[in-house]
Design a protein around this motif. Structure first.
Motif, short mmCIF file in Angstrom:
data_model
loop_
_atom_site.label_atom_id
_atom_site.label_comp_id
_atom_site.label_asym_id
_atom_site.label_seq_id
_atom_site.Cartn_x
_atom_site.Cartn_y
_atom_site.Cartn_z
N GLY A 4 -6.52 3.57 -4.73
CA GLY A 4 -5.70 3.34 -5.92
C GLY A 4 -6.55 3.27 -7.17
O GLY A 4 -7.40 4.12 -7.40
N LEU A 28 -6.12 -2.32 -2.15
CA LEU A 28 -5.07 -1.39 -2.57
C LEU A 28 -4.60 -1.85 -3.93
O LEU A 28 -3.82 -2.79 -4.05
N GLU A 29 -5.10 -1.19 -4.98
CA GLU A 29 -4.95 -1.73 -6.33
C GLU A 29 -4.02 -0.88 -7.21
O GLU A 29 -4.25 0.31 -7.39
N ASP A 33 5.06 0.11 -5.12
CA ASP A 33 5.35 -0.73 -3.95
C ASP A 33 5.75 0.08 -2.72
O ASP A 33 5.35 -0.25 -1.60
N ALA A 40 2.70 1.58 -1.21
CA ALA A 40 1.94 0.53 -0.52
C ALA A 40 2.59 0.20 0.82
O ALA A 40 1.89 -0.02 1.83
N GLY A 96 -3.62 -6.02 -1.09
CA GLY A 96 -2.90 -5.60 -2.27
C GLY A 96 -3.18 -6.40 -3.52
O GLY A 96 -3.13 -7.63 -3.52
N SER A 131 0.65 0.64 4.32
CA SER A 131 0.45 -0.55 5.16
C SER A 131 1.04 -0.36 6.55
O SER A 131 0.45 -0.76 7.55
N ALA A 171 0.10 -4.21 -5.82
CA ALA A 171 0.64 -3.20 -4.92
C ALA A 171 1.96 -3.63 -4.29
O ALA A 171 2.39 -3.05 -3.29
N HIS A 193 0.35 -7.69 -12.76
CA HIS A 193 0.60 -8.23 -11.42
C HIS A 193 0.11 -9.67 -11.26
O HIS A 193 0.41 -10.33 -10.26
N ALA A 200 -1.61 2.69 -13.26
CA ALA A 200 -1.17 2.75 -11.87
C ALA A 200 -1.50 4.12 -11.29
O ALA A 200 -1.42 5.14 -11.99
N VAL A 217 -0.74 0.32 -7.17
CA VAL A 217 -0.01 1.49 -6.67
C VAL A 217 1.46 1.10 -6.51
O VAL A 217 1.78 -0.08 -6.38
N ALA A 262 2.19 -5.04 0.91
CA ALA A 262 0.79 -4.99 1.33
C ALA A 262 0.53 -6.10 2.34
O ALA A 262 1.22 -7.11 2.37
#
Length: 273
Positions: free
Chosen positions: A126, A167-168, A172, A175, A188, A179, A191, A216, A139, A170, A195
């Motif tokens: 990500g 996982l940064e 939902d 994600a 996450g 996952s 994310a 976030h 994003a 991205v 996550a």
């Protein structure tokens, strides 16, 4: 370091994913933050190599600790990490101090060398800060083509032997797909709720960071004013100390060690001898 301890191992984290348990994770930079996280029962900590030492490991208690191995002079003793051997040596050194796994966003070749030597590696998918010149601060994965590249990166990390990935920022639903369709533990950050882990910076959770607060992030306590008050009190104490020194008011007799007159006279006679 003893191999017998009560901290979780990689296999324990994998079992948490299989059972659908949510994992809490914090980025910490001080012994106090690590100790607070341990006392609160946080599952995982992320600690940059420049902050990690034996005292930090002790403060982290039973938390599963990820130590960051970024490019630059942040390895043990400030050594610069460039080659695969540099990364491997740093991982072994930090492992001897009690690191449980290692964040590495270097090349796939370097990550594979670590994995081939049985090092527990966390990759990155990500928004990757060290690759920011290619994406900008945004994003990643909002188009089908870009989301597909994230999936391809996931499969490649999995094939290499990486066990988890940050996982940064991205979407939902992307994600969720990553996952649910990968054995990687998805850590996450921005994310969404699907996550495997939810990862935040302590400075955002406690709201005392100086950096921009991302969308976030969530603040649970506002410690900024209290920390600023403590800093001002610290400055005032230092100023009073300096003033006492300059005025000759410190040290006072109560702060001094005395010697009996007879002993002092004997010393003077001998010294002047």
């Amino acid at each position: 370091m003893s191999l017998y301890h009560t901290r979780p191992h990689v296999e324990d984290i994998r079992k948490m994913k299989k059972r659908g348990e949510k994992i809490s994770m914090l980025y910490v930079t001080s012994h106090d933050e690590a100790a607070a996280a341990a006392a609160a029962g946080i599952h995982m900590l992320s600690i940059e190599g420049r902050f990690f030492d034996a005292a930090m490991r002790e403060a982290a208690g039973n938390c599963f600790v990820q130590v960051g191995l970024p490019y630059g002079p942040h390895g043990p003793a400030g050594r610069r990490l460039v080659t695969a051997d540099d990364y491997l040596r740093a991982a072994y050194d930090f492992g001897a101090l009690g690191a449980d796994c290692f964040y590495c966003a270097a090349s796939y070749d370097i990550q594979k060398v670590l994995c081939d030597n049985h090092v527990a590696v966390v990759g990155h998918i990500g928004l990757v800060p060290s690759y920011i010149t290619w994406t900008g601060w945004r994003a990643v994965g909002k188009t089908s083509d870009e989301a597909l590249r994230l999936w391809e990166q996931t499969k490649r990390l999995e094939a290499i032997g990486v066990f988890a990935a940050e996982l940064e920022v991205v979407p939902d639903r992307i994600a969720k797909f990553l996952s649910e369709n990968s054995s990687l533990i998805m850590l996450g950050m921005g994310a969404g709720k699907y996550a495997d882990a939810q990862y935040l910076f302590t400075e955002d959770v406690c709201r005392y960071g100086k950096n921009h607060k991302p969308r976030h992030a969530k603040t649970y306590r506002d410690l900024g004013p209290e920390l600023e008050r403590l800093q001002q009190e610290r400055i005032a104490a230092f100023r009073d100390f300096r003033a006492d020194v300059e005025a000759g008011d410190y040290p006072e007799p109560a702060h001094e060690v005395t010697i009996k007159d007879a002993e002092f006279e004997t010393f003077l006679q001998a010294a002047r001898g």
